[in-house]
Design an enzyme around this catalytic site. Structure first.
Site, PDB file in Angstrom:
ATOM      1  N   CYS A   1       0.748  -1.518  -0.158  1.00 58.62           N
ATOM      2  CA  CYS A   1       0.056   0.103  -0.104  1.00 58.62           C
ATOM      3  C   CYS A   1       0.800   1.584  -0.110  1.00 58.62           C
ATOM      4  O   CYS A   1       0.792   1.839  -0.731  1.00 58.62           O
ATOM      5  CB  CYS A   1      -1.128  -0.562   1.466  1.00 58.62           C
ATOM      6  SG  CYS A   1      -2.171   1.460   1.236  1.00 58.62           S
ATOM      7  N   CYS A   2       1.552   1.988   1.014  1.00 56.87           N
ATOM      8  CA  CYS A   2       2.145   2.907   1.116  1.00 56.87           C
ATOM      9  C   CYS A   2       3.847   2.556   0.982  1.00 56.87           C
ATOM     10  O   CYS A   2       4.796   3.621   1.225  1.00 56.87           O
ATOM     11  CB  CYS A   2       1.648   2.957   3.187  1.00 56.87           C
ATOM     12  SG  CYS A   2       0.403   3.515   2.936  1.00 56.87           S
TER      13      CYS A   2
END
Length: 264
Positions: free
Chosen positions: A107-108
């Protein structure tokens, strides 16, 4: 390239609605760790959707400043069943001290501000392009991205990225990670020698500084997203000559930098 059905799986699930539970199945996006070895040394573990591992590995190394020239890529060996990739490059071996040992999430990404590490600055230059695109073309391309995003439609768990001209999509990738989807674009372009100056990156996710830097390293003059940019991404885009278009959906868009490229 894997078919869409290879990137999803059906799982048993309990559904709750109107005060009661029912048993059934739901379609969930697949996720797998892949370990990349660079010149016989373990380099990084990526969490990604199955498939397109060659493009992902090459794009990641391009993003990290390891691969700058096609002739420096000597070989790639992939064991998809065990999640292993071996890449051999020419020239001096990359110093491990130049990189932060990390587990890259789906995700990040690395969770850091851009340009904090030296490898972020490699291959970044001012983007010079006379490309112009009309708002109607932007809406057409975002519609095409949505139509192609089958894994997202089925599971709600994937990001999409497409390399486009004003006339349509050149190629398209989906992945659980928005960084991965863009790296697959980067890797395909690097491997196939695709020019960037007349291209647009159309993207489903947030335009963070890291996504912006990938676009800058490719030399793509316009990035379009259905989502929002971050402040640092906008500042970097302004400095690097990249047009940032956000919230491009339902007949509207927000133009953040280098407005002259977008006009009827």
């Amino acid at each position: 390239m894997l078919e869409e059905n290879d990137k999803i799986v059906k799982l048993p699930v309990s559904f709750y609605k109107n005060g009661s539970f029912t048993e059934g199945e739901d379609v969930v996006v697949r996720e797998a760790p892949v370990t990349l070895y660079l010149n016989d040394q373990e380099f990084v573990t990526l969490v990604c959707s199955p498939g397109e591992l060659k493009e992902l590995a090459v794009g990641f190394l391009c993003s990290e400043g390891v691969l700058l020239k096609r002739e420096n890529l000597k070989s790639i060996l992939i064991n998809e069943d065990d999640g292993l990739i071996w890449v051999e490059t020419a020239g001096e071996s990359t110093s491990q001290e130049m990189f932060l040992k990390r587990f890259v999430t789906s995700c990040c990404g690395r969770g850091r501000a851009s340009f904090y590490f030296i490898n972020d600055t490699r291959g970044v230059a001012q983007v010079d392009s006379d490309l112009h695109i009309a708002p109607r073309d932007i809406f057409y391309l975002t519609d095409q991205l949505e139509k192609l995003s089958g894994v997202f439609k089925t599971t709600g768990g994937a990001h999409s990225a497409a390399l486009c001209t004003r006339d349509g999509v050149v190629f398209f990738y989906e992945d659980i990670g928005r960084h991965n989807a863009v790296d697959k674009i980067f890797g395909r372009c690097f491997l196939d020698g695709i020019p960037y100056a007349d291209k647009i990156l159309v993207f489903s996710g947030r335009i963070s500084s890291e996504i912006l830097i990938k676009v800058a390293k490719m030399g793509i003059p316009v990035i379009v997203s259905r989502s929002a940019p971050t402040e640092l991404a906008v500042k970097l885009a302004d400095q690097l000559g990249i047009t940032v278009v956000g919230f491009a959906r339902e007949g509207r868009l927000s133009l953040y930098t280098h407005h002259k490229r977008v006009a009827d």
